[in-house]
Write a protein that holds these residues in place. Structure first.
Motif, PDB file in Angstrom:
ATOM      1  N   ALA A  54      30.412 -70.534 -51.158  1.00 45.56           N
ATOM      2  CA  ALA A  54      29.057 -70.192 -50.709  1.00 45.56           C
ATOM      3  C   ALA A  54      28.380 -69.198 -51.646  1.00 45.56           C
ATOM      4  O   ALA A  54      27.255 -68.787 -51.407  1.00 45.56           O
ATOM      5  N   GLY A  55      29.069 -68.783 -52.722  1.00 43.81           N
ATOM      6  CA  GLY A  55      28.485 -67.847 -53.672  1.00 43.81           C
ATOM      7  C   GLY A  55      28.690 -66.389 -53.312  1.00 43.81           C
ATOM      8  O   GLY A  55      28.180 -65.499 -53.970  1.00 43.81           O
ATOM      9  N   ARG A  56      29.458 -66.112 -52.252  1.00 41.44           N
ATOM     10  CA  ARG A  56      29.721 -64.720 -51.848  1.00 41.44           C
ATOM     11  C   ARG A  56      30.846 -64.137 -52.684  1.00 41.44           C
ATOM     12  O   ARG A  56      31.766 -64.845 -53.077  1.00 41.44           O
ATOM     13  N   TRP A  57      30.780 -62.836 -52.914  1.00 45.10           N
ATOM     14  CA  TRP A  57      31.805 -62.140 -53.680  1.00 45.10           C
ATOM     15  C   TRP A  57      32.963 -61.705 -52.804  1.00 45.10           C
ATOM     16  O   TRP A  57      33.916 -61.128 -53.275  1.00 45.10           O
ATOM     17  N   GLY A  58      32.881 -61.939 -51.517  1.00 43.57           N
ATOM     18  CA  GLY A  58      33.940 -61.566 -50.596  1.00 43.57           C
ATOM     19  C   GLY A  58      33.369 -61.222 -49.240  1.00 43.57           C
ATOM     20  O   GLY A  58      32.181 -61.407 -48.981  1.00 43.57           O
ATOM     21  N   ALA A  59      34.236 -60.725 -48.343  1.00 41.59           N
ATOM     22  CA  ALA A  59      33.818 -60.352 -46.992  1.00 41.59           C
ATOM     23  C   ALA A  59      34.724 -59.238 -46.492  1.00 41.59           C
ATOM     24  O   ALA A  59      35.887 -59.137 -46.891  1.00 41.59           O
ATOM     25  N   ILE A  60      34.188 -58.406 -45.614  1.00 35.07           N
ATOM     26  CA  ILE A  60      34.963 -57.347 -44.970  1.00 35.07           C
ATOM     27  C   ILE A  60      34.978 -57.640 -43.484  1.00 35.07           C
ATOM     28  O   ILE A  60      33.926 -57.785 -42.863  1.00 35.07           O
ATOM     29  N   ASP A  61      36.187 -57.709 -42.910  1.00 35.04           N
ATOM     30  CA  ASP A  61      36.345 -57.919 -41.470  1.00 35.04           C
ATOM     31  C   ASP A  61      36.893 -56.621 -40.890  1.00 35.04           C
ATOM     32  O   ASP A  61      37.999 -56.194 -41.239  1.00 35.04           O
ATOM     33  N   LEU A  62      36.101 -55.983 -40.034  1.00 37.28           N
ATOM     34  CA  LEU A  62      36.522 -54.723 -39.423  1.00 37.28           C
ATOM     35  C   LEU A  62      37.401 -54.940 -38.198  1.00 37.28           C
ATOM     36  O   LEU A  62      37.820 -53.969 -37.566  1.00 37.28           O
ATOM     37  N   GLY A  63      37.664 -56.178 -37.874  1.00 38.31           N
ATOM     38  CA  GLY A  63      38.557 -56.471 -36.763  1.00 38.31           C
ATOM     39  C   GLY A  63      37.860 -56.389 -35.412  1.00 38.31           C
ATOM     40  O   GLY A  63      36.631 -56.400 -35.320  1.00 38.31           O
ATOM     41  N   THR A  64      38.657 -56.294 -34.365  1.00 38.68           N
ATOM     42  CA  THR A  64      38.169 -56.235 -32.991  1.00 38.68           C
ATOM     43  C   THR A  64      38.566 -54.900 -32.386  1.00 38.68           C
ATOM     44  O   THR A  64      39.734 -54.501 -32.450  1.00 38.68           O
ATOM     45  N   VAL A  65      37.604 -54.202 -31.807  1.00 36.16           N
ATOM     46  CA  VAL A  65      37.870 -52.904 -31.174  1.00 36.16           C
ATOM     47  C   VAL A  65      37.212 -52.870 -29.802  1.00 36.16           C
ATOM     48  O   VAL A  65      36.273 -53.631 -29.518  1.00 36.16           O
ATOM     49  N   THR A  72      36.063 -44.523 -31.513  1.00 33.11           N
ATOM     50  CA  THR A  72      36.946 -45.570 -32.006  1.00 33.11           C
ATOM     51  C   THR A  72      36.543 -45.916 -33.436  1.00 33.11           C
ATOM     52  O   THR A  72      35.365 -46.090 -33.734  1.00 33.11           O
ATOM     53  N   THR A  73      37.528 -46.013 -34.315  1.00 28.72           N
ATOM     54  CA  THR A  73      37.267 -46.307 -35.720  1.00 28.72           C
ATOM     55  C   THR A  73      37.822 -47.680 -36.075  1.00 28.72           C
ATOM     56  O   THR A  73      38.928 -48.031 -35.670  1.00 28.72           O
ATOM     57  N   ALA A  74      37.048 -48.425 -36.848  1.00 29.18           N
ATOM     58  CA  ALA A  74      37.487 -49.724 -37.370  1.00 29.18           C
ATOM     59  C   ALA A  74      37.385 -49.665 -38.880  1.00 29.18           C
ATOM     60  O   ALA A  74      36.407 -49.145 -39.421  1.00 29.18           O
ATOM     61  N   GLN A  75      38.407 -50.184 -39.560  1.00 32.53           N
ATOM     62  CA  GLN A  75      38.404 -50.191 -41.021  1.00 32.53           C
ATOM     63  C   GLN A  75      38.743 -51.583 -41.518  1.00 32.53           C
ATOM     64  O   GLN A  75      39.436 -52.337 -40.859  1.00 32.53           O
ATOM     65  N   GLY A  76      38.243 -51.895 -42.713  1.00 33.20           N
ATOM     66  CA  GLY A  76      38.567 -53.171 -43.328  1.00 33.20           C
ATOM     67  C   GLY A  76      38.308 -53.115 -44.817  1.00 33.20           C
ATOM     68  O   GLY A  76      37.522 -52.300 -45.298  1.00 33.20           O
ATOM     69  N   ALA A  77      39.011 -53.985 -45.543  1.00 33.42           N
ATOM     70  CA  ALA A  77      38.843 -54.063 -46.998  1.00 33.42           C
ATOM     71  C   ALA A  77      38.185 -55.379 -47.360  1.00 33.42           C
ATOM     72  O   ALA A  77      38.393 -56.399 -46.694  1.00 33.42           O
ATOM     73  N   ARG A 149      39.062 -57.252 -63.720  1.00 32.52           N
ATOM     74  CA  ARG A 149      39.162 -55.985 -63.001  1.00 32.52           C
ATOM     75  C   ARG A 149      38.891 -56.264 -61.530  1.00 32.52           C
ATOM     76  O   ARG A 149      37.891 -56.893 -61.186  1.00 32.52           O
ATOM     77  N   LEU A 150      39.778 -55.800 -60.674  1.00 32.03           N
ATOM     78  CA  LEU A 150      39.606 -55.973 -59.234  1.00 32.03           C
ATOM     79  C   LEU A 150      39.149 -54.636 -58.669  1.00 32.03           C
ATOM     80  O   LEU A 150      39.885 -53.644 -58.713  1.00 32.03           O
ATOM     81  N   LEU A 151      37.909 -54.588 -58.191  1.00 27.82           N
ATOM     82  CA  LEU A 151      37.315 -53.351 -57.699  1.00 27.82           C
ATOM     83  C   LEU A 151      37.434 -53.322 -56.172  1.00 27.82           C
ATOM     84  O   LEU A 151      36.745 -54.064 -55.480  1.00 27.82           O
ATOM     85  N   PRO A 152      38.318 -52.466 -55.629  1.00 29.89           N
ATOM     86  CA  PRO A 152      38.473 -52.424 -54.176  1.00 29.89           C
ATOM     87  C   PRO A 152      37.239 -51.842 -53.486  1.00 29.89           C
ATOM     88  O   PRO A 152      36.639 -50.887 -53.975  1.00 29.89           O
ATOM     89  N   VAL A 153      36.879 -52.450 -52.369  1.00 28.08           N
ATOM     90  CA  VAL A 153      35.769 -51.974 -51.543  1.00 28.08           C
ATOM     91  C   VAL A 153      36.268 -51.984 -50.104  1.00 28.08           C
ATOM     92  O   VAL A 153      36.869 -52.964 -49.656  1.00 28.08           O
ATOM     93  N   ARG A 154      36.013 -50.887 -49.382  1.00 28.94           N
ATOM     94  CA  ARG A 154      36.402 -50.856 -47.974  1.00 28.94           C
ATOM     95  C   ARG A 154      35.269 -50.279 -47.140  1.00 28.94           C
ATOM     96  O   ARG A 154      34.390 -49.583 -47.661  1.00 28.94           O
ATOM     97  N   ALA A 155      35.292 -50.621 -45.855  1.00 32.45           N
ATOM     98  CA  ALA A 155      34.278 -50.140 -44.919  1.00 32.45           C
ATOM     99  C   ALA A 155      34.966 -49.455 -43.753  1.00 32.45           C
ATOM    100  O   ALA A 155      36.065 -49.856 -43.336  1.00 32.45           O
ATOM    101  N   VAL A 156      34.309 -48.425 -43.230  1.00 31.05           N
ATOM    102  CA  VAL A 156      34.796 -47.715 -42.059  1.00 31.05           C
ATOM    103  C   VAL A 156      33.618 -47.560 -41.094  1.00 31.05           C
ATOM    104  O   VAL A 156      32.550 -47.071 -41.472  1.00 31.05           O
ATOM    105  N   ALA A 157      33.836 -48.015 -39.847  1.00 34.83           N
ATOM    106  CA  ALA A 157      32.815 -47.878 -38.801  1.00 34.83           C
ATOM    107  C   ALA A 157      33.418 -47.062 -37.661  1.00 34.83           C
ATOM    108  O   ALA A 157      34.576 -47.261 -37.285  1.00 34.83           O
ATOM    109  N   THR A 158      32.630 -46.147 -37.128  1.00 27.70           N
ATOM    110  CA  THR A 158      33.081 -45.332 -36.001  1.00 27.70           C
ATOM    111  C   THR A 158      32.053 -45.439 -34.888  1.00 27.70           C
ATOM    112  O   THR A 158      30.856 -45.208 -35.118  1.00 27.70           O
TER     113      THR A 158
END
Length: 178
Positions: A54-65, A72-77, A149-158
């Motif tokens: 689909a042309g996306r560079w990736g996706a971050i799934d913060l899971g289910t909380v 409550t904190t949710a994290q994903g890479a 080069r693999l550039l890590p990206v992560r998200a944190v939601a609270t």
């Protein structure tokens, strides 16, 4: 009836052969039949980024909380087609910058928010890039050697408080400049 003088057959054949030699080059004895030609290429600076179909560079799934508990904190890479992060390959020695916008639901102060599908509820979140412990809010300077080069990206939601149930999403546009 007019009479045209007839040209002997041998003379006509000689004339045709002479005309043909004007059109067709003959490689006579001692003629040069080899000529050089040049082959060259110009390499320009550039980059390629691994993307899915689909042309996306990736996706971050913060899971289910649970939406009932504040704090409550949710994290994903970010996961791309080649691993955990944005997979970038550029011309060796190239310097570039990678920036991310504030998404489809910015909070007005430069922060990012996930929005409830079909609703108006939002949840703030923070992006971190390249192993940083500070939020990704400015362009990241990058330099490249050989290879990917693999550039890590992560998200944190609270959750600031209880949140309505449903799927929350946002879309971030990332720009690689060189």
């Amino acid at each position: 009836m007019s009479h045209r003088p007839m040209m002997p057959v041998a003379r006509r054949a000689g004339l045709a052969l002479a005309m043909l030699s004007l059109v067709t080059p003959w490689a006579g004895a001692g003629a040069e039949t080899a000529r050089p030609f040049a082959v060259s290429a110009r390499i320009v600076a550039g980059c390629s980024i691994a993307a899915d179909a689909a042309g996306r560079w990736g996706a971050i799934d913060l899971g289910t909380v649970s939406g009932a508990a504040a704090g409550t904190t949710a994290q994903g890479a970010l996961v791309s087609t080649v691993g955990a992060g944005i997979a970038i390959e550029c011309t060796p020695g190239l310097s570039a910058t990678l920036s991310a916008d504030t998404g489809d639901h910015p909070d007005g102060g430069g922060g990012r928010r996930l929005m409830l599908s079909g609703g108006t509820a939002t949840i703030g979140y923070i992006l971190y890039a390249d192993g940083a412990t500070t939020p990704w809010t400015a362009a990241l300077p990058l330099s490249f050697g050989t290879g990917q080069r693999l550039l890590p990206v992560r998200a944190v939601a609270t959750l600031a408080g209880p949140a309505p149930a449903g799927r929350y999403t946002d879309t971030i546009r990332v720009t690689l400049s060189w």
